[in-house]
Enzyme design. Structure first.
Site, mmCIF file in Angstrom:
data_model
loop_
_atom_site.group_PDB
_atom_site.id
_atom_site.type_symbol
_atom_site.label_atom_id
_atom_site.label_comp_id
_atom_site.label_asym_id
_atom_site.label_seq_id
_atom_site.Cartn_x
_atom_site.Cartn_y
_atom_site.Cartn_z
ATOM 1 N N ASP A 48 0.834 -1.206 0.000
ATOM 2 C CA ASP A 48 0.000 0.000 0.000
ATOM 3 C C ASP A 48 0.865 1.251 0.000
ATOM 4 O OD1 ASP A 48 -2.899 1.147 0.721
ATOM 5 O OD2 ASP A 48 -1.432 2.201 1.952
ATOM 6 N N TYR A 53 3.134 9.693 -0.150
ATOM 7 C CA TYR A 53 4.261 9.030 0.522
ATOM 8 C C TYR A 53 5.568 9.243 -0.249
ATOM 9 C CZ TYR A 53 0.524 6.258 2.810
ATOM 10 O OH TYR A 53 -0.593 5.852 3.493
ATOM 11 N N LYS A 78 -2.642 6.017 -3.898
ATOM 12 C CA LYS A 78 -3.716 6.948 -3.570
ATOM 13 C C LYS A 78 -3.462 8.314 -4.212
ATOM 14 C CE LYS A 78 -3.586 4.824 1.002
ATOM 15 N NZ LYS A 78 -2.151 4.475 0.960
ATOM 16 N N HIS A 118 -7.327 9.770 -1.365
ATOM 17 C CA HIS A 118 -6.676 9.676 -0.062
ATOM 18 C C HIS A 118 -7.451 10.338 1.073
ATOM 19 C CE1 HIS A 118 -2.352 9.162 1.666
ATOM 20 N NE2 HIS A 118 -3.255 8.862 2.561
#
Length: 284
Positions: A48, A53, A78, A118
């Site tokens: 994930d 990120y 996301k 997200h």
């Protein structure tokens, strides 16, 4: 309850997702790359990531280096929306950038297994445009499943069709988000649990219920928390960059929590104040 590291959850689309996932929140560079490879070695088949990120490309590279076929690894990322409204086409352009990063196999038809929005930012119109972009990408065939993250009940109810395959929310015994879970279960939306380990909060890990269950089952508290999530039917996404922890977080299939154990853990819920992350489920 018969569970194994090969266990999957069937989504409304008909696709299946590995029930245990490996989270890479804030993991960068070599620690992310090594973490993904260690997770795959330990048996994880679900990773994930997210645009926010900043490691989609690292995840994609690690999957190639694992030596496993792309088809054997379920990859999630996301789209991070803003607080302002963007057109469907502009969102789609941003989402396409993830495809080039996370599927680096060079195949003629790269794809993303699951793309989530997200957070419920942008207001009702912004959320509708964001969702429309994901629906178009799915129809074009390069995203297989679409879903949301951090969406409350009112956000889910207002989304245009189709319904999301997944809602990824903070979930652990201290923050059980019962109204969201109930709505998702009643509407065929699978539930992913982020921060299932409560970010290894030292104060939480001193809770006598957790300590007693860990002692009873001769397991670590993290393993008790993951097992609780699995037995609830959630899709937990534990995160670690420590090889021994990555391995132990997957070593949760040789014991089972009893109904009394589950009831004791369920009794730890503190509602919204039990959250350990941003948990933006109440966005207007």
């Amino acid at each position: 309850m018969s569970l194994s590291i090969e266990s999957t959850i069937k989504l409304a689309s008909g696709h299946s997702i590995p029930q245990l996932g490996y989270g890479v929140y804030q993991a960068r560079s070599k620690e992310c790359e090594d973490g993904v490879k260690d997770a795959i070695t330990a048996g994880y088949r679900h990773v994930d990531s997210a645009q926010g990120y900043h490691n989609e490309d690292i995840v994609g590279r690690a999957v190639i280096q694992s030596g496993l076929p792309r088809s054997e690894i379920f990859l999630t990322t996301k789209y991070m929306p803003s607080h302002t409204v963007h057109s469907t086409e502009s969102v789609l352009d941003i989402v396409r950038k993830s495809l080039k990063k996370i599927d680096r196999t060079g195949d003629e038809k790269p794809y993303i297994d699951l793309m989530l929005i997200h957070a419920p930012f942008g207001g009702e119109q912004g959320r509708a445009n964001n969702w429309d972009a994901l629906v178009k990408a799915q129809k074009e065939g390069w995203i297989r499943d679409i879903g949301v993250s951090n969406f409350g009940v009112k956000h889910l109810q207002a989304l245009p069709s189709p319904k999301p395959s997944i809602n990824q929310i903070e979930l652990h015994p201290f923050c059980q988000q019962k109204d969201i879970v109930k709505y998702c279960e009643e509407n065929g939306i699978a539930i992913e649990a982020y921060s299932p380990l409560i970010r290894a909060d030292k104060n939480r890990y001193e809770n006598p219920v957790l300590k007693n269950l860990a002692k009873k089952h001769n397991k670590e508290i993290a393993q008790i928390l993951i097992r609780w999530s699995l037995q609830k039917g959630y899709i937990p996404l534990p995160k670690s960059v420590t090889p021994s922890r990555i391995k132990s977080n997957a070593d949760v299939y040789d014991f089972e929590l009893t109904s009394e154990d589950m009831k004791a853990l369920d009794g730890l819920d503190e509602g919204a104040k039990g959250a350990c992350t941003w948990n933006p489920i109440d966005q207007p």
